[in-house]
Motif scaffolding. Sequence first.
Motif, PDB file in Angstrom:
ATOM      1  N   GLY A 307       3.847  48.779  15.755  1.00 59.60           N
ATOM      2  CA  GLY A 307       3.045  48.096  14.749  1.00 59.60           C
ATOM      3  C   GLY A 307       3.877  47.773  13.537  1.00 59.60           C
ATOM      4  O   GLY A 307       5.096  47.624  13.625  1.00 59.60           O
ATOM      5  N   ARG A 308       3.203  47.710  12.390  1.00 57.08           N
ATOM      6  CA  ARG A 308       3.892  47.405  11.146  1.00 57.08           C
ATOM      7  C   ARG A 308       3.427  48.357  10.055  1.00 57.08           C
ATOM      8  O   ARG A 308       2.337  48.943  10.127  1.00 57.08           O
ATOM      9  N   VAL A 309       4.232  48.494   9.026  1.00 60.17           N
ATOM     10  CA  VAL A 309       3.881  49.300   7.864  1.00 60.17           C
ATOM     11  C   VAL A 309       2.905  48.507   7.001  1.00 60.17           C
ATOM     12  O   VAL A 309       3.104  47.310   6.741  1.00 60.17           O
ATOM     13  N   LEU A 310       1.833  49.160   6.553  1.00 59.31           N
ATOM     14  CA  LEU A 310       0.832  48.514   5.705  1.00 59.31           C
ATOM     15  C   LEU A 310       1.250  48.570   4.240  1.00 59.31           C
ATOM     16  O   LEU A 310       1.658  49.621   3.748  1.00 59.31           O
ATOM     17  N   ALA A 311       1.119  47.450   3.543  1.00 60.06           N
ATOM     18  CA  ALA A 311       1.391  47.426   2.108  1.00 60.06           C
ATOM     19  C   ALA A 311       0.182  47.863   1.300  1.00 60.06           C
ATOM     20  O   ALA A 311       0.318  48.361   0.174  1.00 60.06           O
ATOM     21  N   VAL A 312      -1.019  47.689   1.868  1.00 65.45           N
ATOM     22  CA  VAL A 312      -2.271  48.081   1.218  1.00 65.45           C
ATOM     23  C   VAL A 312      -3.156  48.748   2.263  1.00 65.45           C
ATOM     24  O   VAL A 312      -2.894  48.689   3.466  1.00 65.45           O
TER      25      VAL A 312
END
Length: 324
Positions: A307-312
């Motif tokens: 997946g990806r890292v969430l900024a919010v």
Amino acid sequence: MSRAAGYGLAGAGTGPLETLGAAKINLHLHVTGRRDDGYHLLDSLVVFADIGDRVVVDPWPLPAGAETVFRLTGRFAADLACTMPADNLAMRAAAALAGRVNRPLPRMIALDKRLPVASGIGGGSADAAAVLRLLSGAWGVPRPVVMDVAGQLGADVAMCVAACPARIAGVGEVVTPLGHPTARLLGGMGLVLANPLMPLSTPAVFKARAASGAVASAPASLPDAGDLPQLLAALADATNDLAPPARVLLPVIADVETALAALPGACFTRMSGSGATCFALFASPDAAKAASVRLAAARPSWWVAAGRVLAVAPEIRETPSASS
């Protein structure tokens, strides 16, 4: 219909709401001391992934005499089957918030359990935090009240309510979201999570660390801003203090770390929390996805997710039903 994550949604909508109980990843974790009550003091940089449990809540009042319906589904639901619904941390979160603000309990809570249990990436804390975010938005509960309730439920719950890149202190209840430059560097990075599907008890890991004679660590020195190589270099100088005792208890963790580090494009690898889940960061979600396919093929008995890292924090959505 999509809703931005947050609070102040009182009076909007008439049906169930859903969000993600996002996996928590400790980019570093230093044990800096221990309180008189036995709780360990921590210093950690945490991020959250768009990988997690699906959490659905119908926040509207129960009919007189009715009880909250609790639904548990998903790959790892069987690992929680022996827990009574009222003892599930998500249900406890709903009861705690309802009691605090003098509201009726919600009609329904549903968990689609996609994260392994006892795996060092939030799990139950992420689910409880998701319930708090959903109910506080529907009921218009101020954030300080939500965070206070979260802190009473468990050390990880407050950081999982924030669900954004943050520096953690105290026993986990002191949550300081990162400034924009650093959060922007991390947000959107790809990551691969891998777990050998062997649960690891957090108290057992702390006990093993104490038995080893390990001493307290100083807080990590991390840049407030700068480029990604600078941040990754600073993280490499930090550690996860729980990794050595976790490897003693579960030696396969070293194999997971090695396999992740060998993936093409992996730029940073470490164990998260008390294990046994380990992670690798990548420059993009596409690179992480390609690497996860390779790892899953090589290690079919492991749980592997990309997946990806969430900024919010994850967004809140209206949903027709818990089974949709």
